[in-house]
Design a protein around this motif. Sequence first.
Motif, PDB file in Angstrom:
ATOM      1  N   GLY A 119       0.806  -1.212   0.000  1.00  0.00           N
ATOM      2  CA  GLY A 119       0.000   0.000   0.000  1.00  0.00           C
ATOM      3  C   GLY A 119       0.834   1.255   0.000  1.00  0.00           C
ATOM      4  O   GLY A 119       0.542   2.220   0.712  1.00  0.00           O
ATOM      5  N   SER A 201      -0.672  -4.983  -2.981  1.00  0.00           N
ATOM      6  CA  SER A 201      -1.706  -3.953  -3.084  1.00  0.00           C
ATOM      7  C   SER A 201      -3.082  -4.594  -3.026  1.00  0.00           C
ATOM      8  O   SER A 201      -3.302  -5.676  -3.578  1.00  0.00           O
ATOM      9  CB  SER A 201      -1.563  -3.190  -4.414  1.00  0.00           C
ATOM     10  OG  SER A 201      -2.593  -2.233  -4.565  1.00  0.00           O
ATOM     11  N   ASP A 205      -7.995  -0.394  -2.517  1.00  0.00           N
ATOM     12  CA  ASP A 205      -7.272   0.562  -1.675  1.00  0.00           C
ATOM     13  C   ASP A 205      -7.573   1.981  -2.154  1.00  0.00           C
ATOM     14  O   ASP A 205      -7.130   2.387  -3.236  1.00  0.00           O
ATOM     15  CB  ASP A 205      -5.765   0.282  -1.737  1.00  0.00           C
ATOM     16  CG  ASP A 205      -4.976   1.085  -0.715  1.00  0.00           C
ATOM     17  OD1 ASP A 205      -5.491   2.114  -0.237  1.00  0.00           O
ATOM     18  OD2 ASP A 205      -3.835   0.684  -0.408  1.00  0.00           O
ATOM     19  N   MET A 210      -3.878   1.149  -6.680  1.00  0.00           N
ATOM     20  CA  MET A 210      -3.058   0.055  -7.185  1.00  0.00           C
ATOM     21  C   MET A 210      -1.995   0.536  -8.178  1.00  0.00           C
ATOM     22  O   MET A 210      -0.934  -0.074  -8.322  1.00  0.00           O
ATOM     23  CB  MET A 210      -3.959  -1.001  -7.833  1.00  0.00           C
ATOM     24  CG  MET A 210      -3.319  -2.346  -8.040  1.00  0.00           C
ATOM     25  SD  MET A 210      -4.558  -3.600  -8.436  1.00  0.00           S
ATOM     26  CE  MET A 210      -5.291  -2.938  -9.925  1.00  0.00           C
ATOM     27  N   SER A 213       1.510   0.808  -6.806  1.00  0.00           N
ATOM     28  CA  SER A 213       2.219  -0.467  -6.670  1.00  0.00           C
ATOM     29  C   SER A 213       2.687  -0.970  -8.028  1.00  0.00           C
ATOM     30  O   SER A 213       3.793  -1.516  -8.161  1.00  0.00           O
ATOM     31  CB  SER A 213       1.304  -1.508  -6.011  1.00  0.00           C
ATOM     32  OG  SER A 213       1.036  -1.162  -4.680  1.00  0.00           O
ATOM     33  N   HIS A 233      -6.573  -0.904   2.213  1.00  0.00           N
ATOM     34  CA  HIS A 233      -5.220  -0.459   2.541  1.00  0.00           C
ATOM     35  C   HIS A 233      -4.499  -1.387   3.506  1.00  0.00           C
ATOM     36  O   HIS A 233      -3.281  -1.508   3.451  1.00  0.00           O
ATOM     37  CB  HIS A 233      -5.304   0.947   3.143  1.00  0.00           C
ATOM     38  CG  HIS A 233      -4.021   1.702   3.160  1.00  0.00           C
ATOM     39  ND1 HIS A 233      -3.274   1.952   2.031  1.00  0.00           N
ATOM     40  CD2 HIS A 233      -3.340   2.291   4.191  1.00  0.00           C
ATOM     41  CE1 HIS A 233      -2.202   2.652   2.349  1.00  0.00           C
ATOM     42  NE2 HIS A 233      -2.210   2.862   3.650  1.00  0.00           N
TER      43      HIS A 233
END
Length: 254
Positions: A119, A201, A205, A210, A213, A233
Amino acid sequence: MSKRGGAQSTIGRLMGERQNGRKRMVFIHSAGATSRLWEDEVAYFNTWYDTLALDLPGRGGTGGEGETDAFAYGDFAARAMRELDFFPAVIVGLSMGGAVAQALSLSHPDLVTGLVLMGTGAKMPVASAIFAGIEKDYDAFLDMSGSVAYGPDTDREVIERYRKIFAAVEPQVTSGDYTACNTFDSRGRLDEIGVPTLIISGDKDNLMAMKFSTYLNEHVGDSELEIFPGAGHFVMAEEPTEFRRVVRRFMEKL
């Protein structure tokens, strides 16, 4: 330890039982949190590895003042690891903790054997409304965070447990943490990360989408990306069984 830069002679931490010859894991918490965020993982992974979760300056057993720069937090973590003789290690970082983990790898590569970045991103922009919310009404800010930070199926008990952890941190420390996130930028240095890296991820989130990431995965040479469908998250709390399986698989490859 000197008190300069927020470091204290007492290092707040959660530590599992240590055994000679085992791999080590150091857990770094997110903005506005403490080492308690990782207490379940410190206990779980200690079955196989030496485990340590640090309280960064300004909270928990460490105390002092917080920082406003992820690299300063990384320097603190490096000093703590040396003082505790807890290195080299795999650094596991969530959100701001992932920025601190990157900073550790870039500034103190001798301490790091691998990274687990969850995250987080190479750049972590923070909306001005976050800072305004912290300053205006911290309780309301914590409630708002609880409503958006988790996947839709997260147990309410998990959300309430984590809220208590965040509520124990002073608002000014949390604000400084978010400044550390907002000013962090490792985009021009990701090719310097020379250790195996697991990037995690949740596809729900709302705090660190994403795409952050994915960017890390595309620019860190020896990296792999794990996406958790339906998770927000706090993947380790929302999907603990799968999180632990994925991280253990990564650890066993090192």
